[in-house]
Write a protein that holds these residues in place. Structure first.
Motif, PDB file in Angstrom:
ATOM      1  N   GLU A  29       0.833  -1.189   0.000  1.00  5.90           N
ATOM      2  CA  GLU A  29       0.000   0.000   0.000  1.00  5.90           C
ATOM      3  C   GLU A  29       0.874   1.248   0.000  1.00  5.90           C
ATOM      4  O   GLU A  29       1.722   1.434   0.881  1.00  5.90           O
ATOM      5  CB  GLU A  29      -0.911   0.005   1.225  1.00  5.90           C
ATOM      6  CG  GLU A  29      -1.937   1.114   1.169  1.00  5.90           C
ATOM      7  CD  GLU A  29      -2.951   0.990   2.282  1.00  5.90           C
ATOM      8  OE1 GLU A  29      -3.558   2.017   2.606  1.00  5.90           O
ATOM      9  OE2 GLU A  29      -3.122  -0.113   2.820  1.00  5.90           O
ATOM     10  N   ASP A  55      -3.609  -3.611 -12.447  1.00  2.00           N
ATOM     11  CA  ASP A  55      -4.880  -3.180 -11.858  1.00  2.00           C
ATOM     12  C   ASP A  55      -5.055  -3.750 -10.455  1.00  2.00           C
ATOM     13  O   ASP A  55      -5.516  -3.067  -9.541  1.00  2.00           O
ATOM     14  CB  ASP A  55      -6.057  -3.600 -12.743  1.00  2.00           C
ATOM     15  CG  ASP A  55      -6.121  -2.820 -14.044  1.00  2.00           C
ATOM     16  OD1 ASP A  55      -5.481  -1.748 -14.128  1.00  2.00           O
ATOM     17  OD2 ASP A  55      -6.803  -3.292 -14.979  1.00  2.00           O
ATOM     18  N   GLU A  56      -4.680  -5.027 -10.272  1.00  2.00           N
ATOM     19  CA  GLU A  56      -4.764  -5.661  -8.955  1.00  2.00           C
ATOM     20  C   GLU A  56      -3.865  -4.931  -7.957  1.00  2.00           C
ATOM     21  O   GLU A  56      -4.260  -4.677  -6.820  1.00  2.00           O
ATOM     22  CB  GLU A  56      -4.355  -7.132  -9.058  1.00  2.00           C
ATOM     23  CG  GLU A  56      -4.214  -7.843  -7.741  1.00  2.00           C
ATOM     24  CD  GLU A  56      -5.530  -7.988  -6.991  1.00  2.00           C
ATOM     25  OE1 GLU A  56      -5.474  -8.096  -5.755  1.00  2.00           O
ATOM     26  OE2 GLU A  56      -6.592  -7.998  -7.632  1.00  2.00           O
ATOM     27  N   SER A  58      -2.844  -1.794  -8.162  1.00  2.00           N
ATOM     28  CA  SER A  58      -3.360  -0.447  -7.890  1.00  2.00           C
ATOM     29  C   SER A  58      -4.576  -0.502  -6.961  1.00  2.00           C
ATOM     30  O   SER A  58      -4.778   0.409  -6.163  1.00  2.00           O
ATOM     31  CB  SER A  58      -3.701   0.279  -9.192  1.00  2.00           C
ATOM     32  OG  SER A  58      -4.738  -0.389  -9.874  1.00  2.00           O
ATOM     33  N   ARG A  59      -5.361  -1.588  -7.025  1.00  2.00           N
ATOM     34  CA  ARG A  59      -6.465  -1.751  -6.063  1.00  2.00           C
ATOM     35  C   ARG A  59      -5.937  -1.904  -4.643  1.00  2.00           C
ATOM     36  O   ARG A  59      -6.606  -1.535  -3.680  1.00  2.00           O
ATOM     37  CB  ARG A  59      -7.319  -2.964  -6.412  1.00  2.00           C
ATOM     38  CG  ARG A  59      -8.511  -2.596  -7.282  1.00  2.00           C
ATOM     39  CD  ARG A  59      -9.313  -3.801  -7.515  1.00  2.00           C
ATOM     40  NE  ARG A  59      -8.438  -4.489  -8.426  1.00  2.00           N
ATOM     41  CZ  ARG A  59      -8.638  -5.574  -9.127  1.00  2.00           C
ATOM     42  NH1 ARG A  59      -9.636  -6.183  -9.014  1.00  2.00           N
ATOM     43  NH2 ARG A  59      -7.810  -6.093  -9.944  1.00  2.00           N
ATOM     44  N   ARG A  60      -4.749  -2.465  -4.503  1.00  2.00           N
ATOM     45  CA  ARG A  60      -4.123  -2.628  -3.184  1.00  2.00           C
ATOM     46  C   ARG A  60      -3.398  -1.371  -2.731  1.00  2.00           C
ATOM     47  O   ARG A  60      -2.850  -1.330  -1.639  1.00  2.00           O
ATOM     48  CB  ARG A  60      -3.111  -3.768  -3.213  1.00  2.00           C
ATOM     49  CG  ARG A  60      -3.735  -5.099  -3.414  1.00  2.00           C
ATOM     50  CD  ARG A  60      -2.654  -6.127  -3.317  1.00  2.00           C
ATOM     51  NE  ARG A  60      -3.073  -7.369  -3.914  1.00  2.00           N
ATOM     52  CZ  ARG A  60      -2.331  -8.418  -4.010  1.00  2.00           C
ATOM     53  NH1 ARG A  60      -1.095  -8.397  -3.558  1.00  2.00           N
ATOM     54  NH2 ARG A  60      -2.780  -9.521  -4.558  1.00  2.00           N
ATOM     55  N   GLY A  61      -3.362  -0.372  -3.584  1.00  2.00           N
ATOM     56  CA  GLY A  61      -2.736   0.889  -3.205  1.00  2.00           C
ATOM     57  C   GLY A  61      -1.319   1.065  -3.696  1.00  2.00           C
ATOM     58  O   GLY A  61      -0.671   2.063  -3.394  1.00  2.00           O
ATOM     59  N   ARG A  63       1.654   1.552  -6.689  1.00  2.00           N
ATOM     60  CA  ARG A  63       1.765   2.230  -7.976  1.00  2.00           C
ATOM     61  C   ARG A  63       2.823   1.523  -8.803  1.00  2.00           C
ATOM     62  O   ARG A  63       3.979   1.414  -8.382  1.00  2.00           O
ATOM     63  CB  ARG A  63       2.153   3.683  -7.760  1.00  2.00           C
ATOM     64  CG  ARG A  63       2.059   4.503  -9.037  1.00  2.00           C
ATOM     65  CD  ARG A  63       2.369   5.924  -8.768  1.00  2.00           C
ATOM     66  NE  ARG A  63       3.823   6.016  -8.644  1.00  2.00           N
ATOM     67  CZ  ARG A  63       4.479   7.128  -8.468  1.00  2.00           C
ATOM     68  NH1 ARG A  63       3.855   8.254  -8.337  1.00  2.00           N
ATOM     69  NH2 ARG A  63       5.795   7.131  -8.391  1.00  2.00           N
ATOM     70  N   THR A 141      -1.150 -12.044  -2.262  1.00  2.00           N
ATOM     71  CA  THR A 141      -2.599 -12.138  -2.256  1.00  2.00           C
ATOM     72  C   THR A 141      -3.053 -13.048  -1.134  1.00  2.00           C
ATOM     73  O   THR A 141      -4.012 -12.758  -0.427  1.00  2.00           O
ATOM     74  CB  THR A 141      -3.113 -12.691  -3.613  1.00  2.00           C
ATOM     75  OG1 THR A 141      -2.657 -11.840  -4.637  1.00  2.00           O
ATOM     76  CG2 THR A 141      -4.613 -12.753  -3.639  1.00  2.00           C
TER      77      THR A 141
END
Length: 145
Positions: A29, A55-56, A58-61, A63, A141
């Motif tokens: 994150e 995308d996965e 970036s969903r977790r914060g 970059r 994950t």
């Protein structure tokens, strides 16, 4: 009388207090990461797989500041060896490891996220070679769940 010594015997490395511990997976994150993928030369959807992984992250914060793709099996000889990694220590060719290390340094990434599972030894070796923690996307994950 001198004993015959076998030259091919190497000392066995055992886990102990003098060995460095496994690197802990960093919190992704807010981190800048480099995404690393290993694909068959025949696989055509490399960009979509890398985009889905980005995308996965970036969903977790996290970059994604860079991407590295290792292709294997483009030639007939490489296709026959696709199931084997380039190196059991790194899974990548050494040139690709150095390219990834340079990208991590240039972008000041805080971690290198690999799309496939890494063993504890591979994490340790890659972390040392890249200069940043090497983590597996699927391992992270499982820990996040």
């Amino acid at each position: 009388m001198q004993q015959n010594r076998r030259r091919d015997r190497r000392p066995v490395r055992r886990a102990g207090p003098d060995r460095e511990p496994s690197p802990a997976a960093p919190a992704l994150e807010g981190a800048d990461v480099v995404l690393v993928g290993f694909f068959s030369g025949r696989q055509k959807d490399v960009a979509s797989v890398m985009d889905a992984a980005a995308d996965e992250l970036s969903r977790r914060g996290a970059r994604v500041v860079g991407r590295v793709v290792q292709r294997r099996g483009v030639s007939a000889g490489g296709a026959a060896q696709m199931s084997l990694p380039y190196s059991s220590r790194t899974l990548l060719s050494y040139g690709k490891v150095h390219e990834t290390a340079a990208l991590c340094a240039r972008t000041r990434a805080e971690a290198a996220v690999f799309l496939w599972s890494l063993t504890e030894r591979q994490c340790r070796v890659l972390t040392r070679m890249l200069g940043v923690p090497a983590v597996s996307l699927d391992t992270d994950t499982d820990e996040a769940a």
